[in-house]
Design an enzyme around this catalytic site. Structure first.
Site, PDB file in Angstrom:
ATOM      1  N   GLY A  15       0.818  -1.214   0.000  1.00 39.27           N
ATOM      2  CA  GLY A  15       0.000   0.000   0.000  1.00 39.27           C
ATOM      3  C   GLY A  15       0.843   1.252   0.000  1.00 39.27           C
ATOM      4  NE  ARG A  75      -5.852  -2.317  -6.240  1.00 49.87           N
ATOM      5  CZ  ARG A  75      -7.148  -2.225  -5.989  1.00 49.87           C
ATOM      6  NH1 ARG A  75      -7.995  -3.042  -6.586  1.00 49.87           N
ATOM      7  NH2 ARG A  75      -7.600  -1.330  -5.137  1.00 49.87           N
ATOM      8  CB  VAL A 103      -4.344   8.519   9.971  1.00 51.10           C
ATOM      9  CG1 VAL A 103      -3.130   9.153   9.299  1.00 51.10           C
ATOM     10  CG2 VAL A 103      -3.917   7.678  11.167  1.00 51.10           C
ATOM     11  CE1 TYR A 122      -9.736  -0.952   8.674  1.00 50.81           C
ATOM     12  CE2 TYR A 122     -10.522   0.095  10.686  1.00 50.81           C
ATOM     13  CZ  TYR A 122      -9.515  -0.139   9.773  1.00 50.81           C
ATOM     14  OH  TYR A 122      -8.285   0.443   9.957  1.00 50.81           O
ATOM     15  N   GLY A 163      -0.884   7.911   1.218  1.00 53.47           N
ATOM     16  CA  GLY A 163      -1.143   7.900   2.648  1.00 53.47           C
ATOM     17  C   GLY A 163      -0.007   7.387   3.505  1.00 53.47           C
ATOM     18  CB  ILE A 164      -0.089   5.136   6.477  1.00 55.19           C
ATOM     19  CG1 ILE A 164      -1.029   5.997   7.337  1.00 55.19           C
ATOM     20  CG2 ILE A 164       0.924   4.424   7.364  1.00 55.19           C
ATOM     21  CD1 ILE A 164      -1.937   5.195   8.254  1.00 55.19           C
ATOM     22  CG  LEU A 171      -1.566  -6.434  -1.228  1.00 50.86           C
ATOM     23  CD1 LEU A 171      -1.682  -5.428  -0.090  1.00 50.86           C
ATOM     24  CD2 LEU A 171      -0.392  -7.370  -0.978  1.00 50.86           C
TER      25      LEU A 171
END
Length: 252
Positions: free
Chosen positions: A13, A38, A194, A159, A17-18, A64
């Site tokens: 990822g 991706r 975040v 989640y 972002g992170i 993934l």
């Protein structure tokens, strides 16, 4: 962090972002970082920005939800770079999929990315470390405060269940590594809210994402990256097992 200069980290990822923030931070500290997502074009743009830094960022495409993609990436890392020393399981997602009304497809997608891909990557990373007698490697699981409590917010309940699974996987990985007398460390990073694209993607609404992230001063992606560097830079005999951190104004 000097002992990590020139060594290899794999970050999932990594395009935004992170994951992007972690990739930047590790490259700045001299590591060779394989960034997976991706959208490799976005990772390549980050790599171009980091060309003057001590380390380097290598983009690799990976979906993934496809184990063959994951295994292909690990094969390339082994062939081209020798193997992984640090595994950063950052990729994660949420859908607006309550337990009573959510779609099975959305639940399955969260399980595939948040739980199964993380487990596959951790297994393959440890395998590569042990093949090379790397006894000081590090596995990171980017989790969430939602893996430690369940808030009354129905869109995020499934989640939260995936992140509770990550908590169990963190403890399980550490136990199994101890059983084989390995000094490979395991750390879960569990941030609260975040300010990233996460909320916009969850609700498929930029307006909703901006509204959520404007309620108070949220954490920034760099705050999570700094926590990772802290744990990675600790002495080899110190395992930072679980870091829970949230915005100062966040309620839970």
């Amino acid at each position: 962090m000097e002992r990590w200069v020139g060594r290899v980290a794999l970050v999932t990822g990594a395009s935004v972002g992170i994951g992007a923030a972690i990739s930047r931070k590790l490259v700045q500290n001299g590591m060779t970082v394989v960034g997976c997502a991706r959208n490799v074009e976005q990772i390549q743009e980050i790599a171009n920005d980091l060309k003057s830094e001590k380390g380097k960022l290598i983009p690799m495409r990976c979906d993934l939800t496809r184990e063959e993609d994951i295994l292909d990436v690990f094969g390339r890392v082994k062939k081209e770079l020798g193997g992984v020393d640090v595994m950063v399981n950052n990729a994660g997602l949420s859908h607006n999929a309550p337990l009573l009304t959510g779609s099975t497809q959305d639940w399955r997608n969260m399980l595939e990315v948040n739980v199964l891909a993380l487990s596959i990557c951790s297994r393959e990373a440890v395998k590569q470390m042990r093949e090379r007698n790397v006894d000081d490697g590090h596995i990171f699981l980017v989790s969430s405060m939602s893996g430690h409590r369940v808030i009354p917010n129905s869109p995020g309940h499934f989640y939260s269940a995936t992140k509770h699974a990550v908590k169990g996987l963190t403890d399980g990985l550490r136990n199994e590594l101890r059983e084989i007398k390995s000094h490979i460390r395991v750390t879960a990073l569990c941030p609260g809210l975040v300010h990233t694209e996460f909320q916009k993607r969850m609700y498929q609404s930029e307006e909703m994402g901006n509204k959520i992230c404007s309620m108070f001063k949220c954490l920034e992606a760099d705050d999570v990256a700094d926590a990772l560097v802290y744990a990675l830079g600790a002495p080899p005999h110190v395992q930072i097992h679980d870091i829970l951190f949230r915005p100062t104004e966040q309620i839970s």
